[in-house]
Each structure stands twice: as structure tokens, then as C-alpha cells.
Design a protein around this motif. Structure first.
Motif, PDB file in Angstrom:
ATOM      1  N   ASP A  12      -3.493 -11.540 -61.865  1.00 14.46           N
ATOM      2  CA  ASP A  12      -2.251 -12.261 -61.580  1.00 14.46           C
ATOM      3  C   ASP A  12      -1.041 -11.646 -62.288  1.00 14.46           C
ATOM      4  OD1 ASP A  12      -3.636 -14.056 -60.019  1.00 14.46           O
ATOM      5  OD2 ASP A  12      -3.742 -15.606 -61.573  1.00 14.46           O
ATOM      6  N   LEU A  13      -1.277 -10.853 -63.328  1.00 16.82           N
ATOM      7  CA  LEU A  13      -0.178 -10.313 -64.124  1.00 16.82           C
ATOM      8  C   LEU A  13       0.697  -9.357 -63.323  1.00 16.82           C
ATOM      9  CD1 LEU A  13      -1.997  -9.383 -67.460  1.00 16.82           C
ATOM     10  CD2 LEU A  13      -0.496 -11.348 -67.054  1.00 16.82           C
ATOM     11  N   ASP A  14       1.976  -9.444 -63.549  1.00 20.08           N
ATOM     12  CA  ASP A  14       2.916  -8.445 -63.062  1.00 20.08           C
ATOM     13  C   ASP A  14       2.981  -7.395 -64.179  1.00 20.08           C
ATOM     14  OD1 ASP A  14       5.130  -6.859 -62.463  1.00 20.08           O
ATOM     15  OD2 ASP A  14       6.282  -8.543 -61.645  1.00 20.08           O
ATOM     16  N   ILE A  15       2.067  -6.439 -64.109  1.00 21.31           N
ATOM     17  CA  ILE A  15       1.893  -5.460 -65.195  1.00 21.31           C
ATOM     18  C   ILE A  15       3.208  -4.733 -65.500  1.00 21.31           C
ATOM     19  CG2 ILE A  15       0.706  -3.334 -65.859  1.00 21.31           C
ATOM     20  CD1 ILE A  15      -1.326  -5.363 -65.822  1.00 21.31           C
ATOM     21  N   ASN A  16       3.943  -4.359 -64.481  1.00 15.88           N
ATOM     22  CA  ASN A  16       5.190  -3.623 -64.708  1.00 15.88           C
ATOM     23  C   ASN A  16       6.233  -4.472 -65.421  1.00 15.88           C
ATOM     24  OD1 ASN A  16       4.270  -1.178 -63.572  1.00 15.88           O
ATOM     25  ND2 ASN A  16       4.695  -1.962 -61.523  1.00 15.88           N
ATOM     26  N   LEU A  17       6.307  -5.744 -65.063  1.00 17.02           N
ATOM     27  CA  LEU A  17       7.238  -6.645 -65.727  1.00 17.02           C
ATOM     28  C   LEU A  17       6.851  -6.824 -67.191  1.00 17.02           C
ATOM     29  CD1 LEU A  17       8.910  -9.804 -64.531  1.00 17.02           C
ATOM     30  CD2 LEU A  17       7.446  -9.972 -66.530  1.00 17.02           C
ATOM     31  N   VAL A  18       5.568  -7.080 -67.444  1.00 14.20           N
ATOM     32  CA  VAL A  18       5.107  -7.272 -68.822  1.00 14.20           C
ATOM     33  C   VAL A  18       5.342  -6.000 -69.631  1.00 14.20           C
ATOM     34  CG1 VAL A  18       3.127  -7.815 -70.302  1.00 14.20           C
ATOM     35  CG2 VAL A  18       3.424  -9.027 -68.132  1.00 14.20           C
ATOM     36  N   TYR A  19       5.008  -4.848 -69.053  1.00 14.50           N
ATOM     37  CA  TYR A  19       5.222  -3.580 -69.756  1.00 14.50           C
ATOM     38  C   TYR A  19       6.704  -3.360 -70.059  1.00 14.50           C
ATOM     39  CZ  TYR A  19       5.507   1.324 -70.899  1.00 14.50           C
ATOM     40  OH  TYR A  19       5.791   2.513 -71.536  1.00 14.50           O
ATOM     41  N   SER A  20       7.552  -3.649 -69.107  1.00  9.87           N
ATOM     42  CA  SER A  20       8.989  -3.476 -69.314  1.00  9.87           C
ATOM     43  C   SER A  20       9.465  -4.294 -70.507  1.00  9.87           C
ATOM     44  CB  SER A  20       9.750  -3.881 -68.053  1.00  9.87           C
ATOM     45  OG  SER A  20      11.136  -3.779 -68.262  1.00  9.87           O
ATOM     46  N   GLY A  57       6.523 -15.690 -68.180  1.00  7.47           N
ATOM     47  CA  GLY A  57       6.182 -15.477 -69.577  1.00  7.47           C
ATOM     48  C   GLY A  57       4.798 -14.878 -69.713  1.00  7.47           C
ATOM     49  N   PHE A  58       4.453 -14.566 -70.959  1.00 10.32           N
ATOM     50  CA  PHE A  58       3.200 -13.863 -71.225  1.00 10.32           C
ATOM     51  C   PHE A  58       2.796 -14.049 -72.683  1.00 10.32           C
ATOM     52  CE2 PHE A  58       1.115 -10.049 -72.891  1.00 10.32           C
ATOM     53  CZ  PHE A  58       0.029  -9.952 -72.045  1.00 10.32           C
ATOM     54  N   ALA A  59       1.498 -13.981 -72.918  1.00 15.02           N
ATOM     55  CA  ALA A  59       0.941 -13.900 -74.273  1.00 15.02           C
ATOM     56  C   ALA A  59      -0.443 -13.277 -74.156  1.00 15.02           C
ATOM     57  CB  ALA A  59       0.841 -15.290 -74.909  1.00 15.02           C
ATOM     58  N   ARG A  60      -0.905 -12.690 -75.241  1.00 14.25           N
ATOM     59  CA  ARG A  60      -2.279 -12.212 -75.257  1.00 14.25           C
ATOM     60  C   ARG A  60      -2.895 -12.536 -76.596  1.00 14.25           C
ATOM     61  NH1 ARG A  60      -3.616  -6.767 -77.272  1.00 14.25           N
ATOM     62  NH2 ARG A  60      -1.758  -5.936 -78.285  1.00 14.25           N
ATOM     63  N   VAL A  61      -4.218 -12.674 -76.568  1.00 13.49           N
ATOM     64  CA  VAL A  61      -4.965 -12.971 -77.785  1.00 13.49           C
ATOM     65  C   VAL A  61      -6.040 -11.905 -77.943  1.00 13.49           C
ATOM     66  CG1 VAL A  61      -6.415 -14.645 -78.996  1.00 13.49           C
ATOM     67  CG2 VAL A  61      -4.505 -15.445 -77.570  1.00 13.49           C
ATOM     68  N   ILE A  62      -6.040 -11.271 -79.093  1.00 15.89           N
ATOM     69  CA  ILE A  62      -7.040 -10.280 -79.461  1.00 15.89           C
ATOM     70  C   ILE A  62      -8.090 -11.055 -80.258  1.00 15.89           C
ATOM     71  CG2 ILE A  62      -7.447  -8.133 -80.730  1.00 15.89           C
ATOM     72  CD1 ILE A  62      -4.133  -8.084 -80.561  1.00 15.89           C
ATOM     73  N   THR A  63      -9.358 -11.006 -79.817  1.00 17.52           N
ATOM     74  CA  THR A  63     -10.348 -11.874 -80.437  1.00 17.52           C
ATOM     75  C   THR A  63     -11.771 -11.374 -80.271  1.00 17.52           C
ATOM     76  OG1 THR A  63     -11.177 -14.150 -80.525  1.00 17.52           O
ATOM     77  CG2 THR A  63     -10.497 -13.333 -78.360  1.00 17.52           C
ATOM     78  N   ASP A  64     -12.644 -11.816 -81.192  1.00 21.32           N
ATOM     79  CA  ASP A  64     -14.088 -11.598 -81.012  1.00 21.32           C
ATOM     80  C   ASP A  64     -14.726 -12.814 -80.345  1.00 21.32           C
ATOM     81  OD1 ASP A  64     -14.281 -13.529 -83.029  1.00 21.32           O
ATOM     82  OD2 ASP A  64     -15.105 -12.160 -84.527  1.00 21.32           O
ATOM     83  N   LYS A  65     -13.915 -13.831 -80.055  1.00 16.41           N
ATOM     84  CA  LYS A  65     -14.323 -15.063 -79.361  1.00 16.41           C
ATOM     85  C   LYS A  65     -15.356 -15.877 -80.143  1.00 16.41           C
ATOM     86  CE  LYS A  65     -13.431 -12.919 -74.903  1.00 16.41           C
ATOM     87  NZ  LYS A  65     -13.999 -12.499 -73.622  1.00 16.41           N
ATOM     88  N   ALA A  66     -15.422 -15.652 -81.449  1.00 14.61           N
ATOM     89  CA  ALA A  66     -16.380 -16.392 -82.270  1.00 14.61           C
ATOM     90  C   ALA A  66     -15.787 -16.808 -83.616  1.00 14.61           C
ATOM     91  CB  ALA A  66     -17.642 -15.554 -82.500  1.00 14.61           C
ATOM     92  N   THR A  67     -15.115 -15.868 -84.307  1.00 13.85           N
ATOM     93  CA  THR A  67     -14.648 -16.156 -85.654  1.00 13.85           C
ATOM     94  C   THR A  67     -13.177 -15.873 -85.897  1.00 13.85           C
ATOM     95  OG1 THR A  67     -15.176 -13.935 -86.485  1.00 13.85           O
ATOM     96  CG2 THR A  67     -16.941 -15.599 -86.595  1.00 13.85           C
ATOM     97  N   PHE A  68     -12.587 -14.987 -85.106  1.00 14.09           N
ATOM     98  CA  PHE A  68     -11.241 -14.514 -85.406  1.00 14.09           C
ATOM     99  C   PHE A  68     -10.436 -14.302 -84.125  1.00 14.09           C
ATOM    100  CE2 PHE A  68      -8.119 -11.128 -86.022  1.00 14.09           C
ATOM    101  CZ  PHE A  68      -7.445 -11.583 -87.138  1.00 14.09           C
ATOM    102  N   ALA A  69      -9.130 -14.567 -84.215  1.00 14.31           N
ATOM    103  CA  ALA A  69      -8.210 -14.273 -83.122  1.00 14.31           C
ATOM    104  C   ALA A  69      -6.845 -13.934 -83.697  1.00 14.31           C
ATOM    105  CB  ALA A  69      -8.096 -15.459 -82.169  1.00 14.31           C
ATOM    106  N   TYR A  70      -6.124 -13.129 -82.944  1.00 15.72           N
ATOM    107  CA  TYR A  70      -4.762 -12.746 -83.307  1.00 15.72           C
ATOM    108  C   TYR A  70      -3.881 -12.905 -82.073  1.00 15.72           C
ATOM    109  CZ  TYR A  70      -0.825 -10.127 -85.143  1.00 15.72           C
ATOM    110  OH  TYR A  70       0.433  -9.763 -85.570  1.00 15.72           O
TER     111      TYR A  70
END
Length: 144
Positions: A12-20, A57-70
Motif C-alpha cells: 500500500d505504501l507510496d514508496i516514492n512519496l515516503v522516500y522523498s 503519513g508514515f512510520a516504521r518499527v524496527i523490531t525482533d517482535k519479542a523483546t525490543f522495538a525502535y
């Protein structure tokens, strides 16, 4: 909320918009597209969309899906600000099934402390235990 919805579908992401937006942000200025795309593919992504499916809008979460997220790369496009989209994004992130029961959920922000505090984020009580490798100009360096 006002016809806006959140999707975690990468397609669903508009990759070009997010990258811009991201490549012109203070936190990732000049990020190469390949690095940006790899970062998305290795994260949970959250897109905010209007009733016409236009990305707002947009957000992302970097995570191990168990103990930690950023939480990273959060933004709402200027013409959509003030409509509650950042809160909608944060609600979706905080309720996401793969982000429950984490020991630590972190973020860094220069200007949105009030928003994140509403969702339980607080200043680090013991910053002396944290360390980092910080390369703020990594995307401005050239390979030789």
C-alpha cells in the motif's frame, strides 16, 4: 478518524512519496534509495491514508517482535497535519499484535516529545547505560 485509515501492508505504501520525505528529513538526509528500501523491507511499516487512498503519513518499527522495538521515520505530510493522523499512527503501532509484551520500546525525537508521552514513552531514566555508534553524516560520505 476523519476518514483516515492505517495499513501495515507494504504494497500500500507510496514508496516514492515516503522516500522523498525521508531523504529530505533532518534524520536521514540523502539516504540512498537502496538503503531506504532495505530498511522498509526489514521493518514493520505503517502507512496513513485518506479516503481516496492517498498517503498522508508514515512510520516504521524496527523490531525482533519479542523483546525490543525502535520507532523510526514517523511523519505526517504538511497538508495533513493537525488532523490527528500522528495519534492514529501511534494507536495502531501501540496496538499491533507483534509489538505486545516488549521489554523495551525506544525512539529518538527532536520535536515530538508531547505526542509520544501520550503513548507511554518517557525520557530514559538511566541514560548512562546506553551507548551508540553515531554517524549522522553517513549518507553524505562517498565511497572511494
Amino acid at each position: 478518524m476523519n476518514g483516515f485509515k492505517i495499513s501495515t501492508n507494504f504494497e500500500d505504501l507510496d514508496i516514492n512519496l515516503v522516500y522523498s520525505f525521508i531523504s529530505n528529513s533532518y534524520w536521514a538526509k540523502n539516504i540512498p534509495f537502496e538503503v531506504f528500501e532495505r530498511s522498509l523491507k526489514n521493518s514493520l511499516v505503517f502507512g496513513a491514508y485518506g479516503s481516496n487512498d492517498e498517503q498522508a503519513g508514515f512510520a516504521r518499527v524496527i523490531t525482533d517482535k519479542a523483546t525490543f522495538a525502535y520507532l523510526s521515520d514517523v511523519f505526517v505530510l504538511e497538508n495533513y497535519r493537525g488532523l490527528g493522523i500522528s495519534k492514529l499512527l501511534m494507536e495502531a503501532i501501540c496496538q499491533h499484535g507483534e509489538l505486545q509484551g516488549l521489554r523495551r520500546f525506544m525512539l529518538a525525537t527532536s520535536d515530538a516529545h508531547g505526542l509520544y508521552a501520550k503513548f507511554g514513552f518517557e525520557s530514559v531514566a538511566n541514560p548512562e547505560i546506553l551507548m551508540q555508534v553515531w554517524q549522522p553524516s553517513v549518507y553524505e560520505q562517498t565511497c572511494k
